[in-house]
Design a protein around this motif. Structure first.
Motif, PDB file in Angstrom:
ATOM      1  N   ASN A   5       0.852  -1.182   0.000  1.00 56.21           N
ATOM      2  CA  ASN A   5       0.000   0.000   0.000  1.00 56.21           C
ATOM      3  C   ASN A   5       0.883   1.226   0.000  1.00 56.21           C
ATOM      4  N   LYS A   6       0.987   1.859  -1.147  1.00 54.16           N
ATOM      5  CA  LYS A   6       1.920   2.972  -1.289  1.00 54.16           C
ATOM      6  C   LYS A   6       1.348   4.310  -0.825  1.00 54.16           C
ATOM      7  N   GLU A   7       0.260   4.253  -0.082  1.00 51.39           N
ATOM      8  CA  GLU A   7      -0.296   5.502   0.447  1.00 51.39           C
ATOM      9  C   GLU A   7       0.252   5.794   1.833  1.00 51.39           C
ATOM     10  N   ARG A   8       1.068   4.922   2.345  1.00 49.25           N
ATOM     11  CA  ARG A   8       1.467   5.012   3.757  1.00 49.25           C
ATOM     12  C   ARG A   8       2.570   6.023   4.002  1.00 49.25           C
ATOM     13  N   VAL A   9       2.382   6.763   5.076  1.00 47.68           N
ATOM     14  CA  VAL A   9       3.370   7.769   5.468  1.00 47.68           C
ATOM     15  C   VAL A   9       3.845   7.445   6.879  1.00 47.68           C
ATOM     16  N   LEU A  10       5.166   7.446   7.037  1.00 51.02           N
ATOM     17  CA  LEU A  10       5.750   7.253   8.359  1.00 51.02           C
ATOM     18  C   LEU A  10       6.325   8.590   8.817  1.00 51.02           C
ATOM     19  N   ALA A  11       5.918   9.029   9.995  1.00 56.95           N
ATOM     20  CA  ALA A  11       6.473  10.278  10.539  1.00 56.95           C
ATOM     21  C   ALA A  11       7.362   9.927  11.726  1.00 56.95           C
ATOM     22  N   LEU A  12       8.548  10.530  11.767  1.00 52.93           N
ATOM     23  CA  LEU A  12       9.447  10.346  12.909  1.00 52.93           C
ATOM     24  C   LEU A  12       9.305  11.581  13.785  1.00 52.93           C
ATOM     25  N   SER A  13       9.090  11.360  15.079  1.00 52.31           N
ATOM     26  CA  SER A  13       8.749  12.512  15.908  1.00 52.31           C
ATOM     27  C   SER A  13       9.325  12.456  17.320  1.00 52.31           C
ATOM     28  N   GLY A  14       9.655  13.651  17.798  1.00 54.66           N
ATOM     29  CA  GLY A  14       9.924  13.837  19.216  1.00 54.66           C
ATOM     30  C   GLY A  14       8.635  14.320  19.865  1.00 54.66           C
ATOM     31  N   GLY A  15       8.733  15.284  20.777  1.00 49.82           N
ATOM     32  CA  GLY A  15       7.555  15.730  21.520  1.00 49.82           C
ATOM     33  C   GLY A  15       6.951  17.012  20.982  1.00 49.82           C
ATOM     34  N   VAL A  16       7.417  18.126  21.534  1.00 50.04           N
ATOM     35  CA  VAL A  16       6.756  19.414  21.302  1.00 50.04           C
ATOM     36  C   VAL A  16       6.645  19.801  19.818  1.00 50.04           C
ATOM     37  N   GLY A  17       7.779  19.820  19.101  1.00 46.02           N
ATOM     38  CA  GLY A  17       7.759  20.236  17.688  1.00 46.02           C
ATOM     39  C   GLY A  17       7.126  19.151  16.830  1.00 46.02           C
ATOM     40  N   GLY A  18       7.522  17.920  17.076  1.00 46.64           N
ATOM     41  CA  GLY A  18       7.046  16.806  16.270  1.00 46.64           C
ATOM     42  C   GLY A  18       5.545  16.619  16.366  1.00 46.64           C
ATOM     43  N   SER A  19       5.006  16.781  17.564  1.00 50.80           N
ATOM     44  CA  SER A  19       3.576  16.498  17.732  1.00 50.80           C
ATOM     45  C   SER A  19       2.706  17.544  17.028  1.00 50.80           C
ATOM     46  N   LYS A  20       3.269  18.733  16.808  1.00 52.84           N
ATOM     47  CA  LYS A  20       2.478  19.744  16.070  1.00 52.84           C
ATOM     48  C   LYS A  20       2.272  19.290  14.627  1.00 52.84           C
ATOM     49  N   LEU A  21       3.344  18.830  13.995  1.00 55.29           N
ATOM     50  CA  LEU A  21       3.194  18.376  12.614  1.00 55.29           C
ATOM     51  C   LEU A  21       2.415  17.057  12.564  1.00 55.29           C
ATOM     52  N   ALA A  22       2.648  16.193  13.555  1.00 57.35           N
ATOM     53  CA  ALA A  22       1.911  14.917  13.589  1.00 57.35           C
ATOM     54  C   ALA A  22       0.409  15.197  13.654  1.00 57.35           C
ATOM     55  N   PHE A  23       0.023  16.208  14.424  1.00 57.81           N
ATOM     56  CA  PHE A  23      -1.390  16.596  14.495  1.00 57.81           C
ATOM     57  C   PHE A  23      -1.879  17.003  13.095  1.00 57.81           C
ATOM     58  N   GLY A  24      -1.099  17.855  12.440  1.00 56.72           N
ATOM     59  CA  GLY A  24      -1.481  18.309  11.087  1.00 56.72           C
ATOM     60  C   GLY A  24      -1.633  17.125  10.142  1.00 56.72           C
ATOM     61  N   LEU A  25      -0.673  16.217  10.175  1.00 53.69           N
ATOM     62  CA  LEU A  25      -0.723  15.045   9.284  1.00 53.69           C
ATOM     63  C   LEU A  25      -1.941  14.184   9.591  1.00 53.69           C
ATOM     64  N   SER A  26      -2.278  14.093  10.888  1.00 55.47           N
ATOM     65  CA  SER A  26      -3.422  13.250  11.270  1.00 55.47           C
ATOM     66  C   SER A  26      -4.738  13.835  10.761  1.00 55.47           C
ATOM     67  N   LYS A  27      -4.735  15.130  10.472  1.00 58.18           N
ATOM     68  CA  LYS A  27      -5.961  15.742   9.920  1.00 58.18           C
ATOM     69  C   LYS A  27      -6.021  15.593   8.401  1.00 58.18           C
ATOM     70  N   VAL A 196       8.552   9.204   4.024  1.00 59.51           N
ATOM     71  CA  VAL A 196       8.914   9.339   5.440  1.00 59.51           C
ATOM     72  C   VAL A 196       9.049  10.829   5.703  1.00 59.51           C
ATOM     73  N   ILE A 197       8.438  11.265   6.787  1.00 59.88           N
ATOM     74  CA  ILE A 197       8.530  12.691   7.142  1.00 59.88           C
ATOM     75  C   ILE A 197       9.248  12.803   8.483  1.00 59.88           C
ATOM     76  N   ILE A 198      10.368  13.493   8.459  1.00 64.74           N
ATOM     77  CA  ILE A 198      11.095  13.731   9.709  1.00 64.74           C
ATOM     78  C   ILE A 198      10.592  15.069  10.242  1.00 64.74           C
ATOM     79  N   CYS A 199       9.828  14.991  11.310  1.00 60.80           N
ATOM     80  CA  CYS A 199       9.171  16.185  11.861  1.00 60.80           C
ATOM     81  C   CYS A 199      10.202  17.210  12.338  1.00 60.80           C
ATOM     82  N   PRO A 200       9.781  18.459  12.541  1.00 60.81           N
ATOM     83  CA  PRO A 200      10.729  19.477  13.022  1.00 60.81           C
ATOM     84  C   PRO A 200      11.032  19.285  14.499  1.00 60.81           C
ATOM     85  N   SER A 201      11.652  18.171  14.789  1.00 57.39           N
ATOM     86  CA  SER A 201      12.021  17.835  16.155  1.00 57.39           C
ATOM     87  C   SER A 201      13.514  18.063  16.316  1.00 57.39           C
ATOM     88  N   ASN A 202      13.964  17.997  17.546  1.00 56.84           N
ATOM     89  CA  ASN A 202      15.387  18.174  17.820  1.00 56.84           C
ATOM     90  C   ASN A 202      16.180  17.029  17.166  1.00 56.84           C
TER      91      ASN A 202
END
Ligand code: GDP
Length: 324
Positions: A5-27, A196-202
């Motif tokens: 299934n080539k629709e799949r996106v993997l996001a790599l995330s830390g906490g504060v910065g990462g979770s903001k983009l993860a929220f956006g992606l989840s929408k 793969v999306i590397i979130c704006p985390s540290n």
């Protein structure tokens, strides 16, 4: 064999910065198309609990119960437990709110029953109503250790207790050699990825632990999909936390260019795209010279709309890259 299934996106995330983009992606993406792989290097043992700050930031953010004013913890938080603990002379340097405490008590009880961190995280997500999958990077303990002028400090001691003040010499991830990449994450990758999306985390504290797990970089590279990193540095500064200070102490330029160079040198051939803020547009050519496709946009996510907009921008750029 399962169909890929080539629709799949993997996001790599830390906490504060990462979770903001993860929220956006989840929408933007349905639950079966997005998995978030969370750093666990910041986890630590405190008052008998295993505290997982990055997983909790992701859980709270994706379930919409995060405290956007504080930037961490839950909204509507109260502090009765902490003041009662203070009265007893207990350790109060790590701020545990009453609502937050329920997470830690629940996690501690389930871990004690023998559930894995992944299983407990799933239960917490179900309970909070976060429908996108958040996976701990590993179920084995990995602990980030900061080697600094005070000696070797556990990450939370350095981060919260010492307020990131000691000068850092290097960073080690204790337990990383024997830790195994979360098998569910490996399975998700191997079923075929769109990106793969590397979130704006540290990069040093949140992304390096994930990418240091044996096999993860190779598994991602094997997919041949776009790997997009978003700069956590805007206009030469970190929005929160010690990223910029760490960069200067580790001899890395405190800029989006410094972040891009760091990823390119440490993980050659992993990144395909780098997203930088419009404030840093003047660095775009230098970043492109690192053999990266670049994209300039507003990366400051100070509202839900901006989180969604950045997620949409990134998904658009992935679709464009795939259509070439
Ligand atoms: P931690 O694990 O809680 O420290 O959080 P992360 O590692 O996920 O995020 C910390 C990084 O996020 C810092 O370097 C910040 O500069 C960055 N950051 C926070 N908010 C934003 C934002 O809105 N946009 C961008 N581009 N970076 C952000």
């Amino acid at each position: 064999m399962r169909e890929k299934n080539k629709e799949r996106v993997l996001a790599l995330s830390g906490g504060v910065g990462g979770s903001k983009l993860a929220f956006g992606l989840s929408k933007m993406l349905p639950p079966d198309q997005l998995t978030i792989l969370a750093n666990t290097g910041d986890d630590f043992e405190h008052l008998g609990f295993t505290i997982c700050p990055d997983i909790d930031s992701l859980l709270y953010s994706l379930s919409g119960i995060n405290n956007s004013k504080l930037g961490w913890g839950q909204k509507g938080e109260t502090w009765n437990f902490l003041s009662a603990l203070e009265r007893l002379g207990g350790e109060t340097w790590f701020k545990l709110g009453d609502r937050d405490l329920a997470t830690h008590i629940f996690r501690a009880a389930k871990l004690k029953e023998g559930l894995s961190l992944s299983e407990v995280t799933m239960l917490l997500a179900d309970g909070m109503g976060a429908s996108h999958r958040i996976l701990p990077m590993t179920d084995q303990p990995v602990r980030t250790m900061i080697h600094c002028e005070l000696g070797s400090l556990s990450f939370q001691n350095y981060f919260v207790k010492e307020r990131c003040e000691p000068k850092v010499k290097n960073i080690k991830f204790e337990g990383i050699e024997s830790a195994i990449l979360n098998p569910a994450a490996l399975d998700f990758i191997e079923q075929g990825l769109k990106a793969v999306i590397i979130c704006p985390s540290n990069p040093f504290l949140s992304i390096d632990p994930i990418l240091s797990l044996d096999g993860v970089v190779d598994a991602i590279k094997k997919q041949g999909c776009p790997v997009v990193a978003v700069s956590n540095i805007i206009g030469g500064a970190a929005l929160k936390g010690p990223a910029a200070k760490l960069m200067s102490e580790l001899g890395i330029a405190e800029s989006a260019l410094g972040v891009a160079k760091y990823y390119q040198e440490r993980y050659p051939g992993l990144l395909t795209d780098f997203v930088l803020d419009q404030k840093d547009k003047h660095l775009e050519n230098d970043i492109a010279m690192l053999d990266l496709s670049t994209s300039v946009t507003q990366t400051l996510m100070n509202s839900s709309e901006r989180k969604k907009k950045l997620a949409a921008d990134i998904l658009n750029l992935v679709s464009k890259a795939l259509s070439f």
